[in-house]
Scaffold this motif. Structure first.
Motif, PDB file in Angstrom:
ATOM      1  N   MET A   1       4.538  19.590  49.069  1.00 21.89           N
ATOM      2  CA  MET A   1       4.866  19.797  47.796  1.00 21.89           C
ATOM      3  C   MET A   1       5.937  18.855  47.333  1.00 21.89           C
ATOM      4  O   MET A   1       7.433  19.204  47.640  1.00 21.89           O
ATOM      5  CB  MET A   1       5.307  21.126  47.690  1.00 21.89           C
ATOM      6  N   SER A   2       5.843  17.629  46.831  1.00 23.29           N
ATOM      7  CA  SER A   2       6.754  16.754  47.066  1.00 23.29           C
ATOM      8  C   SER A   2       7.673  16.822  45.563  1.00 23.29           C
ATOM      9  O   SER A   2       8.754  16.177  45.689  1.00 23.29           O
ATOM     10  CB  SER A   2       6.280  15.144  46.992  1.00 23.29           C
ATOM     11  N   SER A   3       7.413  17.450  44.691  1.00 22.68           N
ATOM     12  CA  SER A   3       7.966  17.485  43.508  1.00 22.68           C
ATOM     13  C   SER A   3       8.436  19.259  42.916  1.00 22.68           C
ATOM     14  O   SER A   3       7.779  20.018  43.529  1.00 22.68           O
ATOM     15  CB  SER A   3       7.381  16.899  42.253  1.00 22.68           C
ATOM     16  N   LEU A   4       9.077  19.055  42.051  1.00 21.98           N
ATOM     17  CA  LEU A   4       9.798  20.461  41.450  1.00 21.98           C
ATOM     18  C   LEU A   4       8.396  21.188  40.896  1.00 21.98           C
ATOM     19  O   LEU A   4       8.187  22.360  41.136  1.00 21.98           O
ATOM     20  CB  LEU A   4      10.832  19.997  40.385  1.00 21.98           C
ATOM     21  N   SER A   5       7.765  20.105  40.189  1.00 20.25           N
ATOM     22  CA  SER A   5       6.582  21.072  39.411  1.00 20.25           C
ATOM     23  C   SER A   5       5.403  21.397  40.670  1.00 20.25           C
ATOM     24  O   SER A   5       4.941  22.386  40.271  1.00 20.25           O
ATOM     25  CB  SER A   5       5.907  19.771  38.416  1.00 20.25           C
ATOM     26  N   ASP A   6       5.316  20.826  41.487  1.00 13.38           N
ATOM     27  CA  ASP A   6       4.408  21.174  42.578  1.00 13.38           C
ATOM     28  C   ASP A   6       4.760  22.396  42.995  1.00 13.38           C
ATOM     29  O   ASP A   6       4.181  23.352  43.513  1.00 13.38           O
ATOM     30  CB  ASP A   6       4.305  19.904  43.728  1.00 13.38           C
ATOM     31  N   ARG A   7       6.193  22.699  43.519  1.00 18.35           N
ATOM     32  CA  ARG A   7       6.428  23.887  43.881  1.00 18.35           C
ATOM     33  C   ARG A   7       6.597  25.109  42.997  1.00 18.35           C
ATOM     34  O   ARG A   7       6.144  25.987  43.539  1.00 18.35           O
ATOM     35  CB  ARG A   7       8.217  23.718  44.386  1.00 18.35           C
ATOM     36  N   VAL A   8       6.656  24.885  41.641  1.00 20.82           N
ATOM     37  CA  VAL A   8       6.390  25.874  40.547  1.00 20.82           C
ATOM     38  C   VAL A   8       5.095  26.104  40.656  1.00 20.82           C
ATOM     39  O   VAL A   8       4.616  27.482  40.525  1.00 20.82           O
ATOM     40  CB  VAL A   8       7.034  25.443  39.216  1.00 20.82           C
ATOM     41  N   ARG A   9       4.135  25.177  40.654  1.00 21.99           N
ATOM     42  CA  ARG A   9       2.647  25.358  40.321  1.00 21.99           C
ATOM     43  C   ARG A   9       2.208  26.247  41.870  1.00 21.99           C
ATOM     44  O   ARG A   9       1.402  27.113  41.626  1.00 21.99           O
ATOM     45  CB  ARG A   9       1.819  24.092  40.348  1.00 21.99           C
ATOM     46  N   SER A  10       2.687  26.017  43.118  1.00 23.56           N
ATOM     47  CA  SER A  10       2.494  26.532  44.009  1.00 23.56           C
ATOM     48  C   SER A  10       2.835  28.158  43.913  1.00 23.56           C
ATOM     49  O   SER A  10       2.057  28.991  44.585  1.00 23.56           O
ATOM     50  CB  SER A  10       3.157  26.005  45.490  1.00 23.56           C
ATOM     51  N   LEU A  11       3.914  28.570  43.408  1.00 23.75           N
ATOM     52  CA  LEU A  11       4.536  29.873  43.251  1.00 23.75           C
ATOM     53  C   LEU A  11       3.619  30.386  42.324  1.00 23.75           C
ATOM     54  O   LEU A  11       3.055  31.743  42.333  1.00 23.75           O
ATOM     55  CB  LEU A  11       5.843  29.976  42.664  1.00 23.75           C
ATOM     56  N   MET A  12       3.026  29.728  41.241  1.00 27.24           N
ATOM     57  CA  MET A  12       2.112  30.445  40.257  1.00 27.24           C
ATOM     58  C   MET A  12       0.762  30.608  40.736  1.00 27.24           C
ATOM     59  O   MET A  12       0.002  31.620  40.589  1.00 27.24           O
ATOM     60  CB  MET A  12       1.915  29.456  38.904  1.00 27.24           C
ATOM     61  N   GLU A  13       0.388  29.767  41.763  1.00 26.36           N
ATOM     62  CA  GLU A  13      -0.944  29.923  42.370  1.00 26.36           C
ATOM     63  C   GLU A  13      -0.722  31.129  43.305  1.00 26.36           C
ATOM     64  O   GLU A  13      -1.566  32.081  43.474  1.00 26.36           O
ATOM     65  CB  GLU A  13      -1.195  28.893  43.361  1.00 26.36           C
ATOM     66  N   GLN A  14       0.236  31.391  44.155  1.00 25.73           N
ATOM     67  CA  GLN A  14       0.441  32.374  45.095  1.00 25.73           C
ATOM     68  C   GLN A  14       0.455  33.704  44.285  1.00 25.73           C
ATOM     69  O   GLN A  14       0.019  34.732  44.808  1.00 25.73           O
ATOM     70  CB  GLN A  14       1.691  32.125  45.728  1.00 25.73           C
ATOM     71  N   SER A  15       0.990  33.757  42.979  1.00 24.16           N
ATOM     72  CA  SER A  15       1.068  34.994  42.088  1.00 24.16           C
ATOM     73  C   SER A  15      -0.148  35.404  41.598  1.00 24.16           C
ATOM     74  O   SER A  15      -0.677  36.494  41.411  1.00 24.16           O
ATOM     75  CB  SER A  15       1.743  34.783  40.923  1.00 24.16           C
TER      76      SER A  15
END
Length: 368
Positions: A1-15
């Motif tokens: 996860m190289s970007s801020l957006s990637d990290r937010v998307r990963s949190l959304m996917e985990q939820s």
């Protein structure tokens, strides 16, 4: 996860939530969140604080993808220590988020010879004298009022009381943004007070820059550790200053009744007081053995202060939120730099119920 957006998307996917539901969970507008994720707009500091709080991550992780040492320790440690570390991680992460919103913790360490030479016991006692002098300069007293509140006001370290499980007295957590003392809830108020002073000694001495766990501050293994020797010496001299002890004994003598009253005045256990007097050569070993067998309950009864002791014992079992963190979290919300959710989460209440209560209070003030 190289970007801020990637990290937010990963949190959304985990939820497991849709974009609309995730946006509602983190108190953001869905269209605004979509634009930020696509790069059409940037995440604001407030946006990041909301996401971090709702998803139990730090703003630092969202921005950099790396975790501070305390977060790693909390995630990788097992057993009872994990519970203590996780509580510290949550509070220090919240402080880091507040710092990014313009609410830094104003830690005020001693500037005068915090690491004097000599023995570790001597270092602790010198550090205690410097701490008491600083408290005196602010017209305060360590033996009067709430010690946790005093430490927050004078030194700027946050103090919290939580359920740490059996075998833990407390810990100190130090990050770039936070200074935290975490105490175990207990039915023994004198032990909790001594632990609080002990942990303050660790902070003021600069011990263990990440986290310092104290399973039992009176254990023999602890006494062999130089930093523990210094912290215990600090706590003894801080809570039981030599001058105050000599003045009390000169004025009242040393009977069982006056001894019990002195222990209650200083809010220490009779055994701890006995060892302190022995160390100062104000009593001999036989007298120390006699008084150290007195229990705190007996001391309170002899001094006619049983009700006071019961109140202190009840208070020591109650959770305590870190006062500076609570204050600054509310200030950030009132200034429009944060939503209400971080404050509600910190208090452990439902955000909608809290919002309704605040709106009702504002309405009542408007009717007056």
């Amino acid at each position: 996860m190289s970007s801020l957006s990637d990290r937010v998307r990963s949190l959304m996917e985990q939820s497991g939530l849709s974009l609309d539901d995730f946006a509602e969970r983190v108190d953001l507008d869905a269209s605004q969140l979509s634009e930020s994720l696509s790069g059409a707009d940037s995440f604001s500091v407030v946006d990041l604080a909301c996401i971090a709080d709702a998803c139990d991550v730090s703003v630092d992780w969202l921005l950099t993808g790396t975790e501070p040492a305390l977060a790693v320790a909390a995630r990788t440690t097992t057993g009872e220590a994990a519970q203590a570390l996780e509580a510290a991680r949550q509070y220090t992460a919240r402080r880091t988020d507040l710092d990014s919103l313009g609410y830094p913790q104003l830690w005020r360490p001693l500037t005068r010879t915090t690491r004097p030479g000599g023995s570790y016991t001597g270092q602790g006692e010198a550090l205690a004298r410097a701490a008491l002098a600083e408290i005196g300069r602010q017209s305060r007293q360590a033996a009067v009022g709430d010690l946790a509140e005093l430490i927050e006001d004078v030194f700027g370290a946050d103090v919290a009381v939580v359920q740490l499980g059996a075998g833990f007295d407390g810990l100190t957590a130090t990050t770039h943004d936070a200074k935290l003392i975490l105490l175990a809830a207990t039915s023994n108020p004198a032990r909790q007070r001594f632990t609080l002073a002990h942990e303050l000694g660790h902070l003021l001495a600069g011990d263990d820059q990440d986290v310092h766990l104290d399973r039992d501050i009176f254990a023999s293994a602890q006494r062999r550790d130089p930093s523990e020797q210094r912290a215990n010496a600090f706590a003894s001299a801080f809570l039981m200053p030599e001058g105050a002890l000599r003045a009390a004994i000169t004025a009242n003598g040393l009977t069982r009744a006056s001894y019990a009253a002195l222990a209650c005045d200083l809010m220490v256990s009779p055994s701890t007081l006995a060892y302190r007097l022995l160390q100062l050569r104000m009593i001999d070993a036989g007298t120390c053995d006699h008084y150290k067998r007195m229990t705190a309950v007996e001391a309170a009864r002899l001094a006619g202060r049983s009700e006071e002791f019961d109140r202190r014992a009840l208070l020591a079992q109650q959770p305590r939120l870190p006062g500076l963190l609570v204050r600054d979290t509310l200030a950030a919300y009132n200034a429009g730099k944060s939503t209400l959710r971080p404050y509600a989460t910190l208090l452990g209440v439902d955000v909608n119920e809290l919002r309704n209560e605040l709106e009702a209070e504002q309405g009542n003030r408007g009717d007056v």
